[in-house]
Scaffold this active site. Sequence first.
Site: not given
Ligand code: NAD
Length: 297
Positions: A119, A140, A152, A190
């Site tokens: 993000s 994104h 994005e 963002n």
């Molecule tokens: P989340 O916490 O729900 O999931 C992250 C997952 O990554 C977890 O299951 C964790 O175990 C895993 N993980 C951590 N380290 C790891 C590694 N080294 N190898 C493999 N797996 C690993 O997070 P999320 O909300 O799904 O966000 C993930 C990404 O997406 C982030 O970069 C976030 O900024 C981006 N994002 C999130 C949103 C949102 O609304 N949640 C929207 C757009 C982008």
Amino acid sequence: MTMKIAVIGSGTMGNGIAHVFAQNGFEVALIDVSQEALTKAVTTIGKNLDRMITKGTVTEDEKAQTLQRITSYTALQQGVQEADLVIEAATENVEIKMDLFRQLEEFTKPGCILASNTSSISITKIASVTKRPDKVIGMHFMNPVPVMKLVEVIRGYSTSNEVTEQIIDLSKQLGKIPAEANDYPGFVANRILMPMINEAIYTLFEGVAGVEEIDTIMKLGMAHPMGPLQLADFIGLDVCLSILRVLHDGFGQPKYAPCPLLVNMVQAGHKGVKTGQGFYSYTHGTKDLVVADTFKK
Ligand code: NAD
């Protein structure tokens, strides 16, 4: 031949990304360090497909085929070795992402495109730990991925035109609408959304209006589906704070300084929906909006 996809991280975003690719006919390797997260992700994808069956948009057969195309892995090397495109959707932490991309450089085929769903972390910075910055790009997706149309597409400083075009075409194949942006803090989504949320929090902090009034004015006045304070609770107040810090550090301008009320709420553990308390209280679920006690008049 159809591209082989690997998705790293099976949390909120990773499971949605895997779902959308698999539903559109791609073989997907879903990778997470946590076996528990992988099991939960597959269950979530199944439930989301069931909801689509109820709506008549997916058949039982398509559900079975979609799930069949997803294979889970806890070992990164095993999961990514066949991939033509890796989409990293692991925890939003710069060290975790840099470490992952260092390993991806080693474990993936030389032509493999490396995308991140970050993000707010710089694509150019992530690309700097690889030997193929021309093949590193931001993809994104928005939450919830199977529902939201936007992708994005973020071009790092060295991302090639060819790779950008491939990712734009691929997003269209998934039924999404891609929009291209250059790699500067917050990209586009963002950079515009977070200052609006921050301003809504300042408006509350300065006593200009209450939680419900701010959200009602923005919702009805601007035809937004939810007000900025409710949206901040949904995104997570800690996530909003960390993105504002990226904007503040990246541009060095006071207009991005996070509101002290936001900082206090995060320090107090009131992070929105995920902790049950934010601008609203979610102790009884998210259906009825109840203003948190702190902000009741
Ligand atoms: P989340 O916490 O729900 O999931 C992250 C997952 O990554 C977890 O299951 C964790 O175990 C895993 N993980 C951590 N380290 C790891 C590694 N080294 N190898 C493999 N797996 C690993 O997070 P999320 O909300 O799904 O966000 C993930 C990404 O997406 C982030 O970069 C976030 O900024 C981006 N994002 C999130 C949103 C949102 O609304 N949640 C929207 C757009 C982008």
